[in-house]
Design a protein around this motif. Structure first.
Motif, PDB file in Angstrom:
ATOM      1  N   MET A  93      47.214  65.343 -41.846  1.00 30.77           N
ATOM      2  CA  MET A  93      48.455  64.661 -41.498  1.00 30.77           C
ATOM      3  C   MET A  93      48.750  63.522 -42.476  1.00 30.77           C
ATOM      4  O   MET A  93      49.919  63.273 -42.809  1.00 30.77           O
ATOM      5  CB  MET A  93      48.376  64.123 -40.071  1.00 30.77           C
ATOM      6  CG  MET A  93      48.395  65.193 -38.991  1.00 30.77           C
ATOM      7  SD  MET A  93      48.489  64.510 -37.321  1.00 30.77           S
ATOM      8  CE  MET A  93      50.119  63.768 -37.333  1.00 30.77           C
ATOM      9  N   TYR A 118      47.546  57.812 -36.285  1.00 32.08           N
ATOM     10  CA  TYR A 118      46.872  59.116 -36.233  1.00 32.08           C
ATOM     11  C   TYR A 118      45.942  59.254 -35.030  1.00 32.08           C
ATOM     12  O   TYR A 118      45.182  60.214 -34.956  1.00 32.08           O
ATOM     13  CB  TYR A 118      46.092  59.359 -37.529  1.00 32.08           C
ATOM     14  CG  TYR A 118      46.971  59.295 -38.757  1.00 32.08           C
ATOM     15  CD1 TYR A 118      47.932  60.264 -39.000  1.00 32.08           C
ATOM     16  CD2 TYR A 118      46.862  58.230 -39.648  1.00 32.08           C
ATOM     17  CE1 TYR A 118      48.758  60.181 -40.105  1.00 32.08           C
ATOM     18  CE2 TYR A 118      47.678  58.147 -40.766  1.00 32.08           C
ATOM     19  CZ  TYR A 118      48.621  59.127 -40.992  1.00 32.08           C
ATOM     20  OH  TYR A 118      49.444  59.052 -42.089  1.00 32.08           O
ATOM     21  N   ARG A 132      56.020  65.461 -36.763  1.00 26.66           N
ATOM     22  CA  ARG A 132      55.117  65.000 -35.710  1.00 26.66           C
ATOM     23  C   ARG A 132      55.487  65.621 -34.362  1.00 26.66           C
ATOM     24  O   ARG A 132      54.621  65.911 -33.542  1.00 26.66           O
ATOM     25  CB  ARG A 132      55.154  63.471 -35.606  1.00 26.66           C
ATOM     26  CG  ARG A 132      54.112  62.799 -36.487  1.00 26.66           C
ATOM     27  CD  ARG A 132      54.239  61.295 -36.446  1.00 26.66           C
ATOM     28  NE  ARG A 132      53.104  60.644 -37.084  1.00 26.66           N
ATOM     29  CZ  ARG A 132      52.894  60.589 -38.378  1.00 26.66           C
ATOM     30  NH1 ARG A 132      53.795  61.135 -39.203  1.00 26.66           N
ATOM     31  NH2 ARG A 132      51.816  60.000 -38.875  1.00 26.66           N
ATOM     32  N   TYR A 158      53.023  67.561 -32.081  1.00 25.05           N
ATOM     33  CA  TYR A 158      52.854  67.075 -30.701  1.00 25.05           C
ATOM     34  C   TYR A 158      53.050  68.211 -29.704  1.00 25.05           C
ATOM     35  O   TYR A 158      52.214  68.438 -28.817  1.00 25.05           O
ATOM     36  CB  TYR A 158      53.858  65.956 -30.467  1.00 25.05           C
ATOM     37  CG  TYR A 158      53.785  65.293 -29.113  1.00 25.05           C
ATOM     38  CD1 TYR A 158      52.877  64.268 -28.866  1.00 25.05           C
ATOM     39  CD2 TYR A 158      54.637  65.663 -28.079  1.00 25.05           C
ATOM     40  CE1 TYR A 158      52.816  63.625 -27.632  1.00 25.05           C
ATOM     41  CE2 TYR A 158      54.582  65.042 -26.838  1.00 25.05           C
ATOM     42  CZ  TYR A 158      53.675  64.029 -26.627  1.00 25.05           C
ATOM     43  OH  TYR A 158      53.624  63.411 -25.395  1.00 25.05           O
TER      44      TYR A 158
END
Length: 468
Positions: free
Chosen positions: A16, A68, A127, A131
């Motif tokens: 990420m 993170y 994200r 998620y």
């Protein structure tokens, strides 16, 4: 397979971080094409320097800004706010760097703005994908965290219920330690029972538990100390969830005070910045209302004077914000009389009420002068209704949470009133119901809620048959 993502969380974080750098590099290039209509390589060199410096800073600083960590069970909105603030901080550092090398005058502010907007959008969008991708895996039983609950009182049961209902958070309660009556409340036969505190550590190691949630009540302080000692060598995440559900207060908001964590138990939602917004709205609304209602005030004043001798306004002491005493204003609806010590509430066919008084009481027109109280800062347009001082003295000992309604300004209308709880409160049960609605309002306040109550009052009036 179930623990694949958990055991590779460090690799996922590194991936990420690399993705963030790539996203910011692409965002900077797109910002250049939009603003300069040319690649950055054809603009002032400082833009390319800033592109790489800020991307490198993001790689180094984002982990320190907690971008993170695991967001399971936490608000997605909080993540976006933290992300936007972190990216803004990185750009500010980059801008300061350009100042130090004496090139800040060559930096295009509009390009920086485009870079910020595109960058935060790209970071947020991917994200969201990660998620919801992880959420989907958790609903399929993958990437779950096994949990052991210590304590099964009201808070323990609530935590268990939420873990079951919000399966996307990926928390699977596998075992519970509980004592006495609480142990009998464990109904799921698939839940393992840990019989003593001494067994918790071995159970955690043997069954690969990922987290321990301690939900023992505050009164069990000695047990909490024992749990802390017994789990000193247990290398998993341990969360203490204070048993604050049993505290009937206004809020349970965590904060920081003198460098230590605190829980605000009776801080209303409409405090701080929210309080300023509510106060500005109240003052503006009161000014408009008094101007528009001036002709009606004049007519009512004349009718009151004609109906019986005495003043137009009735004034009585009440308790306001934090128990501060003030005089509440109403149009006089009764004949002038003296009461020895006790305030007697109006009853049906009360002989003290004048003919015009009966009308203005039934229609709540007698409350309109309280807009003056709002302008003076004693009251709000919406809030718990102020009671007579004698009633406060009576009910504060009969109802446990009665005085909490004085943590906000009293109102002209309120949540209880539009639900029919107005007028005479001749029983404890009636007052308890009114207080219940008042506390619901205080705990769930929003400006939109105030608007709804005002609109309901304006178009439907205060409901209820016990206003006379």
């Amino acid at each position: 397979m179930r623990d694949l993502i958990i055991t590779n969380s460090s690799r996922l974080e590194f991936s990420m971080r690399v993705m963030d750098v790539l996203a910011l590099e692409i965002a900077g290039g797109l910002a250049g094409l939009i603003h300069f209509q040319a690649p950055l390589s054809e603009t002032a060199p400082i833009h390319t320097v800033l592109l790489h410096v800020c991307s490198a800073l993001a790689f180094l600083l984002f982990p320190q800004l907690e971008l993170y960590g695991s967001w399971r069970g936490r608000s997605l909105a909080d993540m976006f706010i933290r992300l936007a603030a972190s990216w803004a901080l990185v750009l500010l550092v980059g801008l300061f760097f350009s100042f130090l090398i004496h090139h800040v005058g060559h930096v295009s502010r509009m390009w920086m703005f485009y870079w910020y907007a595109i960058g935060v959008t790209m970071l947020a969008v991917y994200r969201i994908g990660v998620y919801y991708g992880l959420r989907y895996l958790r609903t399929k039983g993958l990437n779950n965290k096994r949990v052991l609950l210590v304590g099964y009182g009201s808070t323990g049961q609530e935590m268990h219920r939420r873990a079951l209902q919000q399966e996307w958070t990926g928390y699977d309660v596998k075992a519970i330690y509980a004592e006495g009556e609480d142990a009998a409340k464990i109904e799921d036969p698939s839940i393992a029972r840990v019989n003593s505190l001494q067994e918790i550590h071995d159970y955690v190691v043997r069954n690969h538990i990922h987290e321990i949630w301690i939900t023992l009540p505050l009164m069990a302080s000695p047990r909490l100390q024992e749990v802390r000692y017994l789990l000193r060598n247990t290398l998993v995440d341990i969360r203490w969830v204070p048993d604050i559900l049993g505290l009937q207060m206004l809020s349970n908001k965590m904060g920081n005070f003198l460098g230590l964590p605190v829980v605000d138990l009776n801080q209303p939602v409409s405090s701080g910045v929210n309080g300023i917004i509510k106060d500005i709205f109240d003052k503006a609304f009161a000014i408009v209302a008094l101007v528009l209602l001036a002709p009606l005030f004049l007519v009512l004043a004349i009718l009151i004077k004609l109906s019986s001798p005495g003043p137009v306004f009735f004034k009585q002491p009440r308790l306001g914000l934090n128990g501060r005493q003030f005089n509440v204003y109403k149009f006089r609806s009764m004949k002038v009389h003296q009461e020895a010590g006790n305030v007697t509430q109006a009853t049906r066919n009360d002989p003290r009420v004048t003919p015009i008084g009966a009308f203005i009481r039934r229609t709540s027109l007698d409350e309109l002068p309280q807009f003056i109280n709002v302008l003076l800062g004693d009251m709000s347009v919406v809030g718990p209704r102020p009671h007579a001082l004698q009633h406060n003295e009576m009910y504060k000992d009969l109802l446990e949470t009665y005085m909490l309604r004085h943590r906000v300004k009293p109102g002209i209308t309120g949540w209880a009133q539009i639900h029919g709880y107005r007028g005479e409160t001749d029983t404890v049960d009636k007052m308890a119901k009114r207080v219940q609605f008042d506390l619901h309002y205080i705990q769930n306040w929003s400006l939109w809620m105030d608007m709804r109550i005002i609109l309901w009052t304006a178009f439907k009036g205060w409901t209820g048959n016990n206003a006379y």
